[in-house]
Write a protein that holds these residues in place. Structure first.
Motif, short mmCIF file in Angstrom:
data_model
loop_
_atom_site.label_atom_id
_atom_site.label_comp_id
_atom_site.label_asym_id
_atom_site.label_seq_id
_atom_site.Cartn_x
_atom_site.Cartn_y
_atom_site.Cartn_z
N VAL A 103 42.16 48.00 54.37
CA VAL A 103 40.86 48.42 54.88
C VAL A 103 39.99 48.75 53.67
O VAL A 103 40.32 49.64 52.88
CB VAL A 103 40.99 49.65 55.80
CG1 VAL A 103 39.62 50.12 56.28
CG2 VAL A 103 41.89 49.32 56.99
N ARG A 104 38.86 48.04 53.53
CA ARG A 104 38.06 48.15 52.30
C ARG A 104 36.66 47.58 52.52
O ARG A 104 36.37 47.00 53.57
CB ARG A 104 38.74 47.35 51.19
CG ARG A 104 38.97 45.87 51.57
CD ARG A 104 39.53 45.06 50.42
NE ARG A 104 39.89 43.71 50.82
CZ ARG A 104 39.04 42.69 50.94
NH1 ARG A 104 37.73 42.89 50.69
NH2 ARG A 104 39.45 41.49 51.31
N ARG A 105 35.82 47.73 51.49
CA ARG A 105 34.55 47.02 51.48
C ARG A 105 34.82 45.53 51.27
O ARG A 105 35.74 45.17 50.53
CB ARG A 105 33.66 47.49 50.33
CG ARG A 105 32.97 48.81 50.48
CD ARG A 105 31.98 48.94 49.33
NE ARG A 105 31.50 50.28 49.11
CZ ARG A 105 30.39 50.79 49.62
NH1 ARG A 105 29.64 50.03 50.40
NH2 ARG A 105 30.01 52.01 49.35
N PRO A 106 34.03 44.66 51.85
CA PRO A 106 34.19 43.22 51.58
C PRO A 106 33.61 42.87 50.22
O PRO A 106 32.69 43.53 49.72
CB PRO A 106 33.39 42.55 52.70
CG PRO A 106 32.38 43.59 53.11
CD PRO A 106 33.02 44.93 52.89
N PRO A 138 25.80 48.55 47.18
CA PRO A 138 26.94 47.74 47.62
C PRO A 138 26.88 47.48 49.12
O PRO A 138 26.08 48.09 49.83
CB PRO A 138 28.13 48.63 47.26
CG PRO A 138 27.60 50.02 47.35
CD PRO A 138 26.18 49.95 46.87
N ALA A 139 27.73 46.59 49.58
CA ALA A 139 27.75 46.21 50.99
C ALA A 139 28.01 47.43 51.87
O ALA A 139 28.88 48.25 51.56
CB ALA A 139 28.81 45.15 51.23
N THR A 140 27.27 47.55 52.97
CA THR A 140 27.46 48.66 53.90
C THR A 140 28.30 48.18 55.08
O THR A 140 27.86 48.18 56.23
CB THR A 140 26.10 49.22 54.36
OG1 THR A 140 25.31 48.14 54.90
CG2 THR A 140 25.35 49.85 53.22
N ALA A 141 29.50 47.77 54.78
CA ALA A 141 30.44 47.26 55.78
C ALA A 141 31.85 47.57 55.31
O ALA A 141 32.10 47.79 54.13
CB ALA A 141 30.25 45.75 55.97
N LEU A 197 32.29 56.23 53.39
CA LEU A 197 31.25 55.50 52.65
C LEU A 197 29.86 56.02 53.01
O LEU A 197 28.99 56.13 52.14
CB LEU A 197 31.34 54.00 52.94
CG LEU A 197 32.58 53.27 52.41
CD1 LEU A 197 32.52 51.79 52.77
CD2 LEU A 197 32.74 53.44 50.91
N MET A 198 29.64 56.31 54.29
CA MET A 198 28.34 56.82 54.71
C MET A 198 28.04 58.18 54.09
O MET A 198 26.91 58.44 53.65
CB MET A 198 28.27 56.89 56.24
CG MET A 198 28.31 55.52 56.90
SD MET A 198 28.18 55.56 58.71
CE MET A 198 26.43 55.91 58.92
#
Length: 243
Positions: A103-106, A138-141, A197-198
Motif C-alpha cells: 500500500v503506497r503512493r503510485p 506528489p500524487a494525491t492517491a 498523507l492528507m
C-alpha cells in the motif's frame, strides 16, 4: 464588544460575524474546499446557523458509538480527526493468504496503466478522478498492488486505489478494491495510508466523500473518531454528470 472604540450591540455583532463568515466561506469555496473548520465555536455569534456548528470537539474524543456517529442516508460524507490515526510507513506491506500486497503512493510511470485499469474495472468517472489526483505533485492517491514482477502482465498487479484532492481539496473521493480481494482489510489499509498523507498535506480533518452505507458502517466500526456529517446526503458527486 467594541469596534474602533465604538460600542457594537449584539444585533450588529451578529451581522458582522455573519458577513465575515460568509466572506471566509466564499473564499474557501473559491479555493476548491468543500468544508471549512474553525478552532472556536461560532454558536455564540451565529446561534441560528446550526449547520455551521457541527461539534468538531466530539470528533476527537472517540466516545460515541458507531450508530451515534452515523446518519440515516444512502450516501454521506464523513469526517475524521486525522491525528487519531497512527503515522504510516512509506510502503505498508500486508501479508495475506494469497501473498504480499503493498500500500503506497503510485509512481509516475504507473499513471497511464492505472487510469486504464480503473476505467476498465470501475468506470470512467473514477478513472477521471484518479487522473486528476495523479497530476498533483506528489500524487494525491494511494494504491494497493502486488510487488513488481509478481505477475506477467501489468494489470494483474493492481488490487485497489483511493484518491484525494481530485474533486475537492481535503476531500477523499474515489475508492475501489477488486471484488476477489475484498474482505481482507485492504480498504482499511489504503484509507489509513491516505489519511496519513492528507494530514501530512495539512488536512487535520480529512473528509471521505459520498460513502455508501456498507463501507460507512465498516469504517465507523473500526475508526472511533470517524463521523458521518449531518446534511451531507447529496455530497459533491450529484452535481456532475454521471460518467
Amino acid at each position: 464588544m467594541e469596534y474602533e472604540g465604538r460600542h457594537v450591540d449584539n444585533s450588529t455583532r451578529h451581522m458582522l460575524m455573519d458577513t465575515v463568515c460568509r466572506a471566509g466561506l466564499s473564499r474557501l469555496w473559491e479555493q476548491n474546499f468543500a468544508y471549512a473548520f474553525s478552532t472556536h465555536s461560532l454558536s455564540a455569534y451565529l446561534p441560528d446557523r446550526d449547520e455551521w456548528n457541527y461539534p468538531v470537539d466530539k470528533i476527537a474524543t472517540g466516545s460515541m458509538t458507531p450508530k451515534e456517529r452515523d446518519i440515516e442516508a444512502d450516501n454521506a460524507d464523513m469526517i475524521i480527526d486525522g491525528l487519531s490515526v497512527p503515522r504510516q510507513d512509506e510502503i505498508v506491506r500486508l501479508k495475506l493468504d494469497f501473498g504480499v500486497v503493498e500500500v503506497r503512493r503510485p509512481y509516475a510511470s504507473e499513471s497511464r496503466a492505472l487510469i486504464d485499469w480503473v476505467a476498465g474495472e470501475f468506470g470512467g468517472g473514477w478513472a477521471s478522478e484518479l487522473g486528476a489526483a495523479l497530476q498533483n505533485t506528489p500524487a494525491t492517491a494511494v494504491i494497493a498492488s502486488f510487488p513488481r514482477g509478481t505477475f506477467a502482465t501489468t494489470n494483474e498487479h493492481f488490487v485497489g486505489f483511493m484518491t484525494f484532492d481530485g474533486l475537492m481539496r481535503g476531500f477523499e473521493t474515489a475508492v475501489g478494491i477488486l471484488k476477489k480481494y475484498r474482505g481482507r482489510q485492504i480498504a482499511l489499509a489504503i484509507a489509513l495510508k491516505l489519511i496519513d498523507l492528507m494530514v501530512r498535506n495539512g488536512y487535520r480533518y480529512p473528509i471521505f466523500g459520498g460513502t455508501g452505507p456498507t463501507l460507512r458502517r465498516h469504517f465507523l466500526s473500526l475508526l472511533p473518531t470517524l463521523h458521518a456529517i449531518p446534511g451531507s446526503e447529496q455530497s459533491m458527486f450529484y452535481r456532475a454528470i454521471q460518467c
